[in-house]
Design a protein around this motif. Structure first.
Motif, PDB file in Angstrom:
ATOM      1  N   GLY A 255       0.851  -1.336   0.074  1.00 45.99           N
ATOM      2  CA  GLY A 255      -0.084  -0.182  -0.032  1.00 45.99           C
ATOM      3  C   GLY A 255       0.926   1.313   0.102  1.00 45.99           C
ATOM      4  N   ARG A 256       0.487   2.247  -0.753  1.00 45.01           N
ATOM      5  CA  ARG A 256       1.337   3.425  -0.866  1.00 45.01           C
ATOM      6  C   ARG A 256       0.285   4.547  -1.043  1.00 45.01           C
ATOM      7  N   ASP A 257       0.725   5.551  -0.394  1.00 43.64           N
ATOM      8  CA  ASP A 257       0.146   6.902  -0.494  1.00 43.64           C
ATOM      9  C   ASP A 257       1.270   7.859   0.196  1.00 43.64           C
ATOM     10  N   ARG A 258       0.638   9.245   0.054  1.00 43.09           N
ATOM     11  CA  ARG A 258       1.634  10.175   0.342  1.00 43.09           C
ATOM     12  C   ARG A 258       1.927  10.016   1.764  1.00 43.09           C
ATOM     13  N   GLY A 259       3.156   9.755   2.313  1.00 41.95           N
ATOM     14  CA  GLY A 259       3.437   9.496   3.686  1.00 41.95           C
ATOM     15  C   GLY A 259       3.059   8.165   4.174  1.00 41.95           C
ATOM     16  N   VAL A 260       2.695   7.342   3.390  1.00 39.44           N
ATOM     17  CA  VAL A 260       2.318   5.986   3.794  1.00 39.44           C
ATOM     18  C   VAL A 260       3.160   4.988   3.108  1.00 39.44           C
ATOM     19  N   ARG A 261       3.425   3.885   3.672  1.00 36.68           N
ATOM     20  CA  ARG A 261       4.159   2.770   3.051  1.00 36.68           C
ATOM     21  C   ARG A 261       3.532   1.283   3.845  1.00 36.68           C
ATOM     22  N   ALA A 262       3.232   0.597   3.079  1.00 41.87           N
ATOM     23  CA  ALA A 262       2.569  -0.464   3.938  1.00 41.87           C
ATOM     24  C   ALA A 262       2.825  -1.794   3.229  1.00 41.87           C
ATOM     25  N   GLU A 263       3.029  -3.078   3.829  1.00 43.24           N
ATOM     26  CA  GLU A 263       3.318  -4.218   2.905  1.00 43.24           C
ATOM     27  C   GLU A 263       2.919  -5.375   3.973  1.00 43.24           C
ATOM     28  N   ALA A 264       2.112  -6.358   3.546  1.00 42.82           N
ATOM     29  CA  ALA A 264       2.163  -7.864   4.262  1.00 42.82           C
ATOM     30  C   ALA A 264       2.108  -8.710   3.367  1.00 42.82           C
ATOM     31  N   GLY A 265       2.434  -9.808   3.812  1.00 45.06           N
ATOM     32  CA  GLY A 265       2.770 -10.972   3.119  1.00 45.06           C
ATOM     33  C   GLY A 265       3.081 -12.379   3.538  1.00 45.06           C
ATOM     34  N   VAL A 266       3.490 -13.448   2.911  1.00 48.76           N
ATOM     35  CA  VAL A 266       3.857 -14.771   3.262  1.00 48.76           C
ATOM     36  C   VAL A 266       5.172 -14.929   2.677  1.00 48.76           C
ATOM     37  N   LEU A 267       6.268 -15.398   3.360  1.00 50.67           N
ATOM     38  CA  LEU A 267       7.373 -16.046   2.953  1.00 50.67           C
ATOM     39  C   LEU A 267       7.707 -17.182   3.289  1.00 50.67           C
ATOM     40  N   ALA A 268       7.869 -18.157   2.591  1.00 51.42           N
ATOM     41  CA  ALA A 268       8.083 -19.625   3.105  1.00 51.42           C
ATOM     42  C   ALA A 268       9.492 -20.172   2.147  1.00 51.42           C
TER      43      ALA A 268
END
Length: 309
Positions: A255-268
């Motif tokens: 997720g990206r917006d002005r002043g926002v960075r976000a990430e979620a996920g799975v790594l195996a």
């Protein structure tokens, strides 16, 4: 909205806490589940927090359910396009139930134009089936595709789905817009890293709605092209990473917006599997400010790879 007090960390969990009253508080360090530490990530987030950023992180081991790294993971923050995941779950559930036709053709003129980003606005075809819109939303975060899907299933239905999943502090507040006026919600979506990491863990364990829905949403998310934050450290091909030669299983949404960075996920990987979520809210005053935030995400990616591979 209010937030409950954070739970006491389990033994072996690396923790990160920032006092809301003092930005100079130092952060505790512990080994991560006796196996890997996340000291570089904590240091990077500590520096961002001391500079005034809002940081939140949650990392969980898929096999043991142990919390590997936590930091203000109960705090609700803007998550921008990462909020599309609950929408995709509702769409997949409606496809599976037969109450929404995946091949229904929709016209992009059926919603207001979004001209600041997206792929579909640059395509010649003005119509696409709903299943292709779900693919566009997952792979590229296309705002027109997201808006039409939200329009098709209904905002209230997505809200009910979020509640049924037990997500108490996650919400889609509005559609994507070129400009936000005083009567519009200030953000597209909000959430907590604790809930988002748990949601991705449930997806890969086929526990979201049912196995068919979980698999469909995971397949959509496996097409995500944005591997520039946490995923930058995986070395995966942004356009073809669902069958990695080195045995990595990876799905994510950013997720990206002005002043926002976000990430979620799975790594195996061969050693372990982990679900993760990280959100940073910051003053986007310069390229340097932005790059410091991106570096923190990539640092987390390096340590996730060390943990899993």
């Amino acid at each position: 909205m209010g937030s409950p007090p954070p739970p006491e960390p389990v033994e072996g969990t690396a923790t990160l806490r920032r006092s809301q009253r003092s930005r100079t508080r130092r952060l505790p360090r512990r080994a991560a589940v006796g196996r890997r530490s996340f000291t570089s990530t904590m240091r990077a987030l500590e520096e961002l927090a001391d500079a005034g950023a809002q940081v939140s992180v949650h990392v969980k081991d898929l096999d043991t359910e142990a919390q590997v790294l936590t930091g203000d993971d109960h705090v609700t923050l803007p998550i921008a396009g990462l909020g599309v995941v609950p929408l995709l779950i509702e769409v997949a559930a409606r496809f599976e139930a037969g109450t929404l036709d995946p091949l229904e053709i929709v016209d992009r003129s059926s919603t207001d134009a979004v001209t600041t980003s997206g792929v579909w606005r640059n395509l010649r075809t003005p119509v696409l089936p709903l299943t292709d819109l779900a693919t566009l939303a997952a792979a590229t975060g296309d705002p027109i595709a997201v808006n039409i899907l939200l329009q098709q299933v209904g905002h209230h239905r997505v809200r009910e789905r979020i509640e049924s999943l037990g997500l108490r502090r996650t919400a889609i507040l509005d559609r994507f817009r070129d400009e936000r006026g005083p009567d519009d919600a200030p953000q597209v979506a909000v959430g907590t890293t604790r809930e988002l990491a748990g949601l991705f863990s449930a997806l890969v364990n086929s526990q979201v709605v049912d196995a068919a829905v979980s698999v469909q949403v995971s397949e959509w998310l496996s097409l995500n092209h944005d591997l520039s934050l946490v995923a930058a450290s995986t070395g995966l091909d942004p356009f073809s990473h669902d069958h990695d030669a080195h045995g990595l299983l990876f799905i994510n949404k950013t997720g990206r917006d002005r002043g926002v960075r976000a990430e979620a996920g799975v790594l195996a990987g061969p050693r372990a599997g982990i679900s993760y979520a990280m959100v940073v809210g910051f003053d986007d005053l310069s390229i340097a400010h932005r790059l410091r935030v991106h570096d923190a995400f990539r640092t987390l990616g390096v340590e996730l790879m060390e943990y899993a591979h």
